[in-house]
Design a protein around this motif. Structure first.
Motif, PDB file in Angstrom:
ATOM      1  N   ARG A  39       4.827  -2.017  -1.473  1.00 48.38           N
ATOM      2  CA  ARG A  39       5.560  -1.198  -2.450  1.00 48.38           C
ATOM      3  C   ARG A  39       5.544   0.277  -2.033  1.00 48.38           C
ATOM      4  N   PHE A  40       4.353   0.734  -1.653  1.00 47.09           N
ATOM      5  CA  PHE A  40       4.216   2.146  -1.288  1.00 47.09           C
ATOM      6  C   PHE A  40       5.021   2.470  -0.038  1.00 47.09           C
ATOM      7  N   GLU A  41       4.944   1.622   0.975  1.00 45.40           N
ATOM      8  CA  GLU A  41       5.659   1.892   2.223  1.00 45.40           C
ATOM      9  C   GLU A  41       7.168   1.919   2.004  1.00 45.40           C
ATOM     10  N   GLU A  42       7.672   0.995   1.211  1.00 47.58           N
ATOM     11  CA  GLU A  42       9.104   0.967   0.934  1.00 47.58           C
ATOM     12  C   GLU A  42       9.544   2.245   0.216  1.00 47.58           C
ATOM     13  N   ALA A  43       8.741   2.670  -0.755  1.00 51.36           N
ATOM     14  CA  ALA A  43       9.083   3.889  -1.495  1.00 51.36           C
ATOM     15  C   ALA A  43       8.940   5.131  -0.633  1.00 51.36           C
ATOM     16  N   ASN A  44       8.094   5.050   0.393  1.00 49.06           N
ATOM     17  CA  ASN A  44       7.793   6.203   1.244  1.00 49.06           C
ATOM     18  C   ASN A  44       8.527   6.136   2.577  1.00 49.06           C
ATOM     19  N   SER A  45       9.543   5.278   2.655  1.00 49.32           N
ATOM     20  CA  SER A  45      10.379   5.144   3.858  1.00 49.32           C
ATOM     21  C   SER A  45       9.570   4.759   5.091  1.00 49.32           C
ATOM     22  N   HIS A  46       8.486   4.015   4.893  1.00 50.00           N
ATOM     23  CA  HIS A  46       7.654   3.489   5.983  1.00 50.00           C
ATOM     24  C   HIS A  46       7.127   4.596   6.898  1.00 50.00           C
ATOM     25  N   LYS A  47       6.822   5.740   6.324  1.00 51.33           N
ATOM     26  CA  LYS A  47       6.219   6.809   7.118  1.00 51.33           C
ATOM     27  C   LYS A  47       4.820   6.410   7.563  1.00 51.33           C
ATOM     28  N   ASP A  48       4.407   6.939   8.694  1.00 52.47           N
ATOM     29  CA  ASP A  48       3.074   6.648   9.223  1.00 52.47           C
ATOM     30  C   ASP A  48       2.019   7.112   8.231  1.00 52.47           C
ATOM     31  N   PHE A  49       0.991   6.278   8.025  1.00 49.58           N
ATOM     32  CA  PHE A  49      -0.078   6.633   7.099  1.00 49.58           C
ATOM     33  C   PHE A  49      -0.787   7.923   7.518  1.00 49.58           C
ATOM     34  N   LYS A  50      -0.705   8.262   8.800  1.00 46.74           N
ATOM     35  CA  LYS A  50      -1.361   9.488   9.266  1.00 46.74           C
ATOM     36  C   LYS A  50      -0.707  10.740   8.696  1.00 46.74           C
ATOM     37  N   THR A  51       0.514  10.602   8.225  1.00 47.76           N
ATOM     38  CA  THR A  51       1.219  11.748   7.652  1.00 47.76           C
ATOM     39  C   THR A  51       1.059  11.817   6.132  1.00 47.76           C
ATOM     40  N   PHE A  52       0.159  11.000   5.594  1.00 47.39           N
ATOM     41  CA  PHE A  52       0.008  10.933   4.137  1.00 47.39           C
ATOM     42  C   PHE A  52      -0.387  12.288   3.562  1.00 47.39           C
ATOM     43  N   HIS A  53       0.253  12.620   2.437  1.00 49.03           N
ATOM     44  CA  HIS A  53      -0.066  13.838   1.693  1.00 49.03           C
ATOM     45  C   HIS A  53      -0.112  13.486   0.217  1.00 49.03           C
ATOM     46  N   ARG A  54      -0.909  14.224  -0.524  1.00 47.45           N
ATOM     47  CA  ARG A  54      -1.071  13.934  -1.947  1.00 47.45           C
ATOM     48  C   ARG A  54       0.263  13.902  -2.697  1.00 47.45           C
ATOM     49  N   SER A  55       1.235  14.674  -2.221  1.00 48.59           N
ATOM     50  CA  SER A  55       2.542  14.703  -2.879  1.00 48.59           C
ATOM     51  C   SER A  55       3.229  13.336  -2.808  1.00 48.59           C
TER      52      SER A  55
END
Length: 374
Positions: A39-55
């Motif tokens: 769910r999270f990856e789909e909503a986040n356009s499958h961005k790399d987890f290394k680029t995760f930000h609180r926003s």
């Protein structure tokens, strides 16, 4: 738009192994975590987890509030949102300690997946669960036909579920060797039986009255004597499917070679039995609530209720009381109104309430409340 991220796939695989091998999670729990991450990856356009930000966590929570359930078309329940966000928070806390991610992620960032306190209270609130009365279950069993081997099996299945309170996974995997009719006992041996958390314990038949015990005895006798089945054969065998004269598939009997692989067919049998009796469907697990309600009424002492609780496979009485022991509003009203009458007061306090037990209950309830606040 990318549909997957290779780096994310690799680290998710490591996390799933960690959950299964280190945290001892079962397949169902791991699948739930995988769904939350998806769910999270789909909503986040499958961005790399290394680029995760609180926003990203804040934006995902906002998107969840707008999503609808596929099955109902209604907004996601607070319980679903809470479990999804909790799974993501746990994942990113773990991820922040992994090589290649330590310098990029902060443990505190994972806290942004937390749900508002008021929403957590809504998501975790205990609610009244529907379950059948003991009279309704007896009515359903009495209404079931028993002319064919399949009908005999179906009726014995409901009777056995009432006698033992076994979960549907266990019902699907019992074999004849697990039933001791002389002792009135079924051994839920996790080496063969799909019990919750692979727990092994014995259950003595609950004193439910009616014809349930006789039906189960007759069924075991039918398998052993009439069908000449052995102790390692299924207690509730799957349906054997054959070809009709018209070339279609039809049920022709019972399969001896193996147990059911899942509990879906068992739930279907329950559904059809209740519908045929003119009652709403109650799943197999609801029979456990029925038995707890019966135990609350018939157990004369705390020791007796402890035995009743252990018979359900619970190590602690509090599990029985908090997860299954909810009193229906109708019964709650009866009890409260009766406490002020001579009939309701006579001898009840001395036989029912033990100070030591009450203290334990209050302490446990306080711990539950403290955990929810934290």
């Amino acid at each position: 738009m990318a549909k997957h991220n290779a780096s994310n796939v690799r680290i998710k695989r490591e996390y799933f192994i960690y959950l299964k091998e280190a945290q001892r999670r079962d397949e169902g729990s791991v699948d739930a975590v995988a769904k939350a991450l998806s769910r999270f990856e789909e909503a986040n356009s499958h961005k790399d987890f290394k680029t995760f930000h609180r926003s990203q966590a804040v934006a995902f929570k906002q998107k969840l509030d707008k999503q609808t359930a596929v099955r109902t078309g209604k907004p996601l329940s607070r319980a679903t949102v809470h479990s999804t966000l909790s799974a993501l928070r746990a994942f990113f806390i773990w991820l922040a300690g992994q090589p290649g991610y330590k310098s990029r992620l902060s443990y505190a960032d994972a806290d942004y997946f937390n749900l508002a306190e008021k929403d957590v209270r809504v998501a975790t609130a205990a609610r009244q669960k529907p379950f059948p009365s003991i009279e309704q279950v007896h009515h359903v069993i009495a209404a079931m036909p028993d002319g064919t081997p399949i009908e005999k099996r179906n009726r014995a299945l409901l009777a056995f579920a009432l006698l033992t309170g076994a979960r549907d996974g266990a019902l699907a995997s019992f074999r004849l060797k697990h039933v001791d009719l002389l002792q009135g006992r079924v051994d839920q041996d996790a080496r063969d039986v799909r019990t919750k958390a692979s727990k092994t314990f014995s259950t003595w038949f609950f004193p439910v009255g009616g014809d349930a015990l006789k039906i189960v005895q007759d069924w075991c006798q039918y398998l052993r004597v009439t069908m000449l089945w052995c102790e390692n054969d299924p207690l509730f065998p799957p349906t054997q499917i054959g070809i009709s004269e018209n070339g279609g598939f039809i049920p022709v009997g019972l399969r001896r070679d193996e147990c059911w692989h899942g509990a879906g067919p068992i739930r279907d049998i329950f559904r059809k039995a209740f519908e045929a009796a003119g009652l709403p469907y109650f799943n197999p697990h609801s029979f456990r609530d029925t038995l707890v309600q019966l135990g609350e009424q018939v157990c004369p002492t705390i020791e007796a209720f402890k035995a009743w609780s252990q018979n359900l496979g619970h190590e602690r009485v509090m599990t029985t009381l908090t997860s299954y022991g909810t009193i229906t509003p109708h019964r709650q009203a009866e009890l409260i109104r009766g406490m002020g009458t001579e009939k309701g007061m006579r001898g009840k306090q001395a036989s029912t309430f033990e100070p030591e037990f009450v203290a334990k209950v209050m302490a446990a309830m306080q711990n539950i409340a403290d955990n929810e606040r934290s």
